[in-house]
Motif scaffolding. Structure first.
Motif, PDB file in Angstrom:
ATOM      1  N   ASP A 188     -39.512 -68.639 -69.178  1.00 60.99           N
ATOM      2  CA  ASP A 188     -40.895 -68.781 -68.729  1.00 60.99           C
ATOM      3  C   ASP A 188     -41.480 -67.380 -68.555  1.00 60.99           C
ATOM      4  O   ASP A 188     -40.914 -66.542 -67.853  1.00 60.99           O
ATOM      5  N   LYS A 189     -42.624 -67.112 -69.172  1.00 58.48           N
ATOM      6  CA  LYS A 189     -43.200 -65.759 -69.162  1.00 58.48           C
ATOM      7  C   LYS A 189     -44.203 -65.558 -68.028  1.00 58.48           C
ATOM      8  O   LYS A 189     -44.937 -64.565 -68.023  1.00 58.48           O
ATOM      9  N   SER A 190     -44.248 -66.483 -67.068  1.00 58.53           N
ATOM     10  CA  SER A 190     -45.187 -66.332 -65.950  1.00 58.53           C
ATOM     11  C   SER A 190     -44.506 -65.599 -64.794  1.00 58.53           C
ATOM     12  O   SER A 190     -43.335 -65.796 -64.510  1.00 58.53           O
ATOM     13  N   ILE A 191     -45.291 -64.736 -64.109  1.00 57.65           N
ATOM     14  CA  ILE A 191     -44.774 -63.928 -63.007  1.00 57.65           C
ATOM     15  C   ILE A 191     -45.767 -63.937 -61.856  1.00 57.65           C
ATOM     16  O   ILE A 191     -46.969 -63.726 -62.057  1.00 57.65           O
ATOM     17  N   LEU A 192     -45.266 -64.163 -60.647  1.00 60.98           N
ATOM     18  CA  LEU A 192     -46.064 -64.016 -59.434  1.00 60.98           C
ATOM     19  C   LEU A 192     -45.638 -62.721 -58.743  1.00 60.98           C
ATOM     20  O   LEU A 192     -44.445 -62.457 -58.578  1.00 60.98           O
ATOM     21  N   ILE A 193     -46.608 -61.919 -58.346  1.00 58.60           N
ATOM     22  CA  ILE A 193     -46.337 -60.634 -57.693  1.00 58.60           C
ATOM     23  C   ILE A 193     -46.957 -60.657 -56.301  1.00 58.60           C
ATOM     24  O   ILE A 193     -48.133 -60.996 -56.141  1.00 58.60           O
ATOM     25  N   ILE A 194     -46.162 -60.306 -55.305  1.00 63.66           N
ATOM     26  CA  ILE A 194     -46.635 -60.267 -53.926  1.00 63.66           C
ATOM     27  C   ILE A 194     -46.987 -58.825 -53.577  1.00 63.66           C
ATOM     28  O   ILE A 194     -46.121 -57.950 -53.553  1.00 63.66           O
ATOM     29  N   GLY A 195     -48.272 -58.578 -53.331  1.00 63.36           N
ATOM     30  CA  GLY A 195     -48.711 -57.246 -52.944  1.00 63.36           C
ATOM     31  C   GLY A 195     -49.427 -56.496 -54.043  1.00 63.36           C
ATOM     32  O   GLY A 195     -48.887 -56.333 -55.141  1.00 63.36           O
ATOM     33  N   ALA A 196     -50.638 -56.017 -53.741  1.00 62.88           N
ATOM     34  CA  ALA A 196     -51.433 -55.258 -54.710  1.00 62.88           C
ATOM     35  C   ALA A 196     -51.492 -53.781 -54.354  1.00 62.88           C
ATOM     36  O   ALA A 196     -52.510 -53.122 -54.512  1.00 62.88           O
ATOM     37  N   GLY A 197     -50.362 -53.255 -53.841  1.00 65.22           N
ATOM     38  CA  GLY A 197     -50.251 -51.817 -53.686  1.00 65.22           C
ATOM     39  C   GLY A 197     -49.929 -51.179 -55.026  1.00 65.22           C
ATOM     40  O   GLY A 197     -49.990 -51.837 -56.076  1.00 65.22           O
ATOM     41  N   ARG A 246     -47.524 -63.311 -68.289  1.00 62.92           N
ATOM     42  CA  ARG A 246     -48.734 -63.787 -67.599  1.00 62.92           C
ATOM     43  C   ARG A 246     -48.502 -63.610 -66.097  1.00 62.92           C
ATOM     44  O   ARG A 246     -47.694 -64.314 -65.493  1.00 62.92           O
ATOM     45  N   SER A 247     -49.212 -62.664 -65.522  1.00 59.19           N
ATOM     46  CA  SER A 247     -48.949 -62.341 -64.120  1.00 59.19           C
ATOM     47  C   SER A 247     -50.168 -62.606 -63.237  1.00 59.19           C
ATOM     48  O   SER A 247     -51.310 -62.530 -63.682  1.00 59.19           O
ATOM     49  N   GLN A 248     -49.870 -62.887 -61.969  1.00 59.04           N
ATOM     50  CA  GLN A 248     -50.879 -63.017 -60.930  1.00 59.04           C
ATOM     51  C   GLN A 248     -50.379 -62.276 -59.701  1.00 59.04           C
ATOM     52  O   GLN A 248     -49.202 -62.335 -59.374  1.00 59.04           O
ATOM     53  N   ILE A 249     -51.287 -61.587 -59.021  1.00 54.55           N
ATOM     54  CA  ILE A 249     -50.942 -60.858 -57.807  1.00 54.55           C
ATOM     55  C   ILE A 249     -51.606 -61.522 -56.613  1.00 54.55           C
ATOM     56  O   ILE A 249     -52.802 -61.853 -56.655  1.00 54.55           O
ATOM     57  N   TYR A 250     -50.837 -61.694 -55.545  1.00 52.72           N
ATOM     58  CA  TYR A 250     -51.357 -62.235 -54.290  1.00 52.72           C
ATOM     59  C   TYR A 250     -51.298 -61.148 -53.226  1.00 52.72           C
ATOM     60  O   TYR A 250     -50.244 -60.598 -52.934  1.00 52.72           O
ATOM     61  N   ILE A 275     -55.910 -61.174 -59.703  1.00 50.12           N
ATOM     62  CA  ILE A 275     -55.589 -60.796 -58.326  1.00 50.12           C
ATOM     63  C   ILE A 275     -56.263 -61.782 -57.382  1.00 50.12           C
ATOM     64  O   ILE A 275     -57.454 -62.076 -57.520  1.00 50.12           O
ATOM     65  N   HIS A 276     -55.503 -62.272 -56.416  1.00 51.48           N
ATOM     66  CA  HIS A 276     -56.033 -63.172 -55.401  1.00 51.48           C
ATOM     67  C   HIS A 276     -55.982 -62.437 -54.065  1.00 51.48           C
ATOM     68  O   HIS A 276     -54.903 -62.237 -53.488  1.00 51.48           O
ATOM     69  N   TYR A 277     -57.153 -62.014 -53.570  1.00 53.43           N
ATOM     70  CA  TYR A 277     -57.215 -61.283 -52.315  1.00 53.43           C
ATOM     71  C   TYR A 277     -57.297 -62.238 -51.126  1.00 53.43           C
ATOM     72  O   TYR A 277     -57.616 -63.418 -51.267  1.00 53.43           O
ATOM     73  N   SER A 278     -57.025 -61.681 -49.940  1.00 57.18           N
ATOM     74  CA  SER A 278     -57.023 -62.447 -48.682  1.00 57.18           C
ATOM     75  C   SER A 278     -56.095 -63.648 -48.777  1.00 57.18           C
ATOM     76  O   SER A 278     -56.379 -64.713 -48.241  1.00 57.18           O
ATOM     77  N   GLN A 279     -54.964 -63.449 -49.443  1.00 54.19           N
ATOM     78  CA  GLN A 279     -53.974 -64.521 -49.616  1.00 54.19           C
ATOM     79  C   GLN A 279     -52.614 -64.009 -49.137  1.00 54.19           C
ATOM     80  O   GLN A 279     -51.924 -63.296 -49.854  1.00 54.19           O
ATOM     81  N   ARG A 280     -52.266 -64.368 -47.924  1.00 55.58           N
ATOM     82  CA  ARG A 280     -50.990 -63.944 -47.358  1.00 55.58           C
ATOM     83  C   ARG A 280     -49.877 -64.888 -47.809  1.00 55.58           C
ATOM     84  O   ARG A 280     -49.980 -66.109 -47.666  1.00 55.58           O
ATOM     85  N   VAL A 281     -48.802 -64.312 -48.328  1.00 52.09           N
ATOM     86  CA  VAL A 281     -47.641 -65.101 -48.731  1.00 52.09           C
ATOM     87  C   VAL A 281     -46.715 -65.258 -47.519  1.00 52.09           C
ATOM     88  O   VAL A 281     -46.330 -64.267 -46.899  1.00 52.09           O
ATOM     89  N   GLU A 282     -46.390 -66.504 -47.202  1.00 54.41           N
ATOM     90  CA  GLU A 282     -45.507 -66.761 -46.059  1.00 54.41           C
ATOM     91  C   GLU A 282     -44.062 -67.006 -46.472  1.00 54.41           C
ATOM     92  O   GLU A 282     -43.139 -66.589 -45.770  1.00 54.41           O
ATOM     93  N   LYS A 283     -43.858 -67.678 -47.593  1.00 56.99           N
ATOM     94  CA  LYS A 283     -42.506 -67.991 -48.025  1.00 56.99           C
ATOM     95  C   LYS A 283     -42.367 -67.839 -49.532  1.00 56.99           C
ATOM     96  O   LYS A 283     -43.326 -68.062 -50.284  1.00 56.99           O
ATOM     97  N   ILE A 284     -41.167 -67.462 -49.943  1.00 58.92           N
ATOM     98  CA  ILE A 284     -40.811 -67.483 -51.358  1.00 58.92           C
ATOM     99  C   ILE A 284     -40.043 -68.772 -51.593  1.00 58.92           C
ATOM    100  O   ILE A 284     -39.052 -69.054 -50.906  1.00 58.92           O
ATOM    101  N   LEU A 285     -40.514 -69.574 -52.511  1.00 62.40           N
ATOM    102  CA  LEU A 285     -39.902 -70.880 -52.774  1.00 62.40           C
ATOM    103  C   LEU A 285     -38.634 -70.698 -53.605  1.00 62.40           C
ATOM    104  O   LEU A 285     -38.644 -69.998 -54.623  1.00 62.40           O
ATOM    105  N   SER A 321     -41.561 -59.258 -55.413  1.00 59.91           N
ATOM    106  CA  SER A 321     -42.168 -58.820 -54.160  1.00 59.91           C
ATOM    107  C   SER A 321     -42.328 -57.310 -54.180  1.00 59.91           C
ATOM    108  O   SER A 321     -41.348 -56.564 -54.274  1.00 59.91           O
ATOM    109  N   ALA A 322     -43.584 -56.875 -54.095  1.00 61.90           N
ATOM    110  CA  ALA A 322     -43.900 -55.464 -53.908  1.00 61.90           C
ATOM    111  C   ALA A 322     -44.451 -55.270 -52.497  1.00 61.90           C
ATOM    112  O   ALA A 322     -45.134 -54.295 -52.211  1.00 61.90           O
ATOM    113  N   ALA A 323     -44.135 -56.227 -51.634  1.00 59.97           N
ATOM    114  CA  ALA A 323     -44.592 -56.201 -50.251  1.00 59.97           C
ATOM    115  C   ALA A 323     -43.547 -55.518 -49.376  1.00 59.97           C
ATOM    116  O   ALA A 323     -42.554 -54.978 -49.870  1.00 59.97           O
TER     117      ALA A 323
END
Length: 504
Positions: free
Chosen positions: A3-12, A28-32, A242-252, A276-278
């Protein structure tokens, strides 16, 4: 097929870099991001027409002739940016009337320090030799070099490593405290000690002056936030989200495989990989509940020192400071009497005057910052009482203004803005563990991470990765970019595809 999709935690810087290289390589990436802005700790904020820069003093790789400049072009930061190379790193003013000037140019620095303290000539020359060694190691092949020039540089670089490895290891395993013990002059000893954290590896002080002397650590006009926004635009231009004001609480996690994230609002997002880049502590012990650790993962959080938390005071001054030198890190001056400021005993103030950057203040005016190390536990307890917390910040503002008046007479009547950020401010906006501004320090005890980087994986957990300052001790903006780049190289290798990078 993976699967080529990636979720990234943190936009630092690390998260944005991971996203940029992911997009370059067909993922295909998305940042939260929990905050409303990109950049993480590389940020700035405005108050009454002034910009308070919360991060940048210098940027390694600023010179177009540097090999490391390529990464800044790949991520879109170098293009169209003006850099200023200050003649001085810092001025350290002594109570005895003498001043130690840490010149950026190594020859000038050497001459000045020896003239100031002839009895310390041997140790001074030893330090400046280490700086010159760093300059030699920075002469790496670049894309602009002709083939024969590249070959010549590669041979010289290899020979330098081969012949100077013992010297490098010695400096790597020497702390600031151990080095300054050998300096006889009390003012010079104090000056060196104040320049770098006491237990930090001296190799980094030497290399910092190498980059400064080589004019490869310039200050970017505009400061931190424009660089973060450039990274953001590069990432979005490559098709990222990029999805701003979106706090990640858990990694599934399902069957010991990361499959997505759960946000603070309860919603879930799934993907083939999670990065996780958080904050490292929050990632491992909160988002993953500490389930995927071993002694090697826990050791840094239990034993390694972190960069201290800060009280960060920004001021706007109706004054140009044209009579003061332009420096990389400011002017350090002693107080007439030590005093308690924010729970800490303070004997001197380091004032960073941004007279090299007119964009941070209205015409004819100047932005100025003062950084003080702070006790996170003190501020955490104080924060339980909002009224006491606010009063302490107001008190600090008054104390800093009074302290600056000692060095810059009349400044009290010229100050138009004062803003105080505390360790809780850093924690609130970035989630950084203990309010630290740069993750783990590199000390002689853990300096081997320079030669053998920390793992970007956690034991027993598939499809999950980490990047950023919590897996790259020493921190810094270039490190954040390289961490994201290194991670995507590993991901491409897992998928048996060639890693692609390009500077548009």
């Amino acid at each position: 097929m993976q699967d080529k999709s990636i979720l990234i935690i943190g936009a630092g810087f690390a998260g944005l870099a991971a996203g940029i290289y992911a997009q370059m390589n067909g993922y295909r990436s998305q940042i939260y991001e929990m905050h409303t802005l990109p950049g993480g700790l590389c940020t700035a904020w405005k108050r009454k027409g002034y910009t308070i820069d919360g991060c940048i003093h210098w940027l390694v790789g600023s010179s177009p002739q540097s090999a490391s400049n390529r990464i800044w072009r790949e991520v879109g930061v170098a293009q169209g940016r003006e850099f200023v190379n200050a003649d001085e790193y810092m001025r350290y003013e002594g109570a005895d009337g003498r001043t130690v000037i840490f010149y950026s140019n190594i020859d000038r620095l050497e001459q000045h320090l020896i003239a100031l303290s002839p009895k310390d000539e041997a140790v001074i020359r030893e330090f400046t030799r280490a700086v010159r060694l760093g300059i030699a190691l920075d002469q790496q092949p670049t894309d602009q070099d002709a083939p024969l020039v590249k070959l010549g540089k590669a041979i010289r670089l290899g020979w330098t490593f081969l012949t100077c490895r013992k010297d490098l290891m010695r400096w790597m395993n020497t702390s600031t405290d151990q080095f300054v013990e050998r300096i006889q002059d009390p003012l010079l000893r104090e000056a060196f000690k104040s320049t770098w954290p006491s237990n930090f590896s001296m190799i980094f002080m030497a290399f910092t002056f190498s980059y400064l002397s080589d004019q490869n650590a310039g200050y970017p006009i505009g400061g931190s936030l424009p660089m973060s926004q450039a990274l953001e635009q590069r990432y979005l231009g490559l098709g990222g989200q990029i999805h701003y004001s979106q706090r990640v609480e858990k990694i599934l996690v399902e069957h010991d495989r990361a499959v997505g994230i759960r946000l603070a609002d309860g919603s879930e997002v799934r993907a083939g990989r999670v990065i996780s880049a958080a904050d490292g502590h929050a990632t491992i012990f909160d988002m993953l509940d500490g389930r995927y650790t071993d002694e090697k993962v826990r050791e840094p959080y239990e034993k390694w020192p972190v960069f201290p938390s800060l009280v960060y005071v920004g001021l706007g001054v109706n004054r140009t400071f044209a009579d003061e030198p332009k420096t990389v890190s400011g002017i350090s001056f002693p107080l007439r009497q030590p005093q308690e400021i924010g729970g800490e005993q303070v004997e001197r103030i380091d004032a960073h005057i941004f007279n090299q950057d007119p964009t941070l203040a209205p015409p004819g005016k100047t932005a100025l910052t003062v950084m003080l190390t702070a006790d996170y536990a003190y501020w955490k307890e104080l924060g339980r009482d909002p009224a006491a917390y606010t009063e302490k910040k107001d008190q600090i503002a008054r104390q800093i203004v009074a302290a600056l008046e000692e060095r810059f007479p009349g400044i009290g009547g010229q100050i138009e803005m004062v803003d105080v950020a505390t360790p809780l401010t850093f924690e609130r906006y970035t989630g950084n563990w203990k309010g630290s501004f740069e993750g783990f320090m590199i000390t002689p005890e853990n300096a081997n991470v320079i030669l053998k980087p920390m793992s970007q994986r956690l034991p027993g957990l598939e499809n999950f990765y980490m990047c950023g300052q919590w897996v790259e001790p020493g921190g810094g903006l270039p490190t954040g970019i390289m961490s994201g780049r290194r991670l995507l190289q590993a991901v491409c290798k897992e998928d048996n595809q060639r890693f692609i990078s390009r500077a548009d």
